[in-house]
Design an enzyme around this catalytic site. Sequence first.
Site, mmCIF file in Angstrom:
data_model
loop_
_atom_site.group_PDB
_atom_site.id
_atom_site.type_symbol
_atom_site.label_atom_id
_atom_site.label_comp_id
_atom_site.label_asym_id
_atom_site.label_seq_id
_atom_site.Cartn_x
_atom_site.Cartn_y
_atom_site.Cartn_z
ATOM 1 N N LYS A 266 0.791 -1.166 0.183
ATOM 2 C CA LYS A 266 -0.166 -0.761 0.114
ATOM 3 C C LYS A 266 0.741 1.045 0.109
ATOM 4 C CE LYS A 266 -0.812 2.220 3.412
ATOM 5 N NZ LYS A 266 -0.139 2.742 4.101
ATOM 6 N N ASP B 12 -5.650 0.683 8.515
ATOM 7 C CA ASP B 12 -5.439 -0.289 7.366
ATOM 8 C C ASP B 12 -5.743 -0.923 6.861
ATOM 9 O OD1 ASP B 12 -3.941 3.217 6.665
ATOM 10 O OD2 ASP B 12 -1.904 1.967 7.350
#
Length: 283
Positions: free
Chosen positions: A14, A141
């Site tokens: 990410k 996240d």
Amino acid sequence: MSPDKVLAETAYAKINLALHVRRRRADGYHDLETLFAFCTDGDKLTVEPADTLSLAIEGPFGEGLSVGEDNLVLRAAHALRKACGTAGGAAIRLDKRLPIASGIGGGSADAAAALRLLVRLWGVAMPQSSLHEIAAGLGADVPACLVSKSLRGEGVGDALDLLDDAPLRGMPVLLVNPRVPVPTGPVFKGWDGIDRGPLGGGDPLAAALAGRNDLEAPAIAMQPVIADTIAALAAMPGVMLARMSGSGATCFALFGTAEERNGARDAIENHFPQWWTLATLLR
């Protein structure tokens, strides 16, 4: 087990193309506005049927990581098993290819990949909203990593909207980590509390270019080499954007062509052989 019983997933790296910190909340968390993008590469997970839940870790960044119940992958497995009421087991293997605690998903991406894998292995019929709830319980996240597509995140990063990723898909990106530890908690505590304004909407690339990462300053205060990393990337031919991801220390640069990206990788590896690099694409 036969090879056809082994399922595999990538825990996609990410990056935060932009990360605006708007305020510190009473609960100790921060309200954020961020643009998530995901790379085609990352850690690798496999699962196969077993009587119990177990985790084995290998790979260049696997040394010293816990395989006990505190590991986020096993926490994800237990949370899913409880939510769907199954008694199923799984032998999970994690090939840890990304630096740990480095601002590019790490354990969150691994937990999300484990959820995706175990849904398949156990034949779980569960609404996406329920999976999102499980993911949110594991970390801010994890919901974004569960989707692993270009997203705008708000709140603590778990209020998500899909973006039109056409301007981003397939874009060459270089990740660079100077191999220094940057704990997330102290970086957030180091934020100066100044709201520098909202993240723009519309075209995600334009919004990213006009945006910022408000955690760069406190991360650089802890590890000045991060500023050197960003500067080294920004000086490369063809770079469109150079920035730190998340709370660091991994930084990234977007390029117009794979050749420019690869040239930057070669230059970084030549000048800073101790740094970790990954030449990849946005997915």
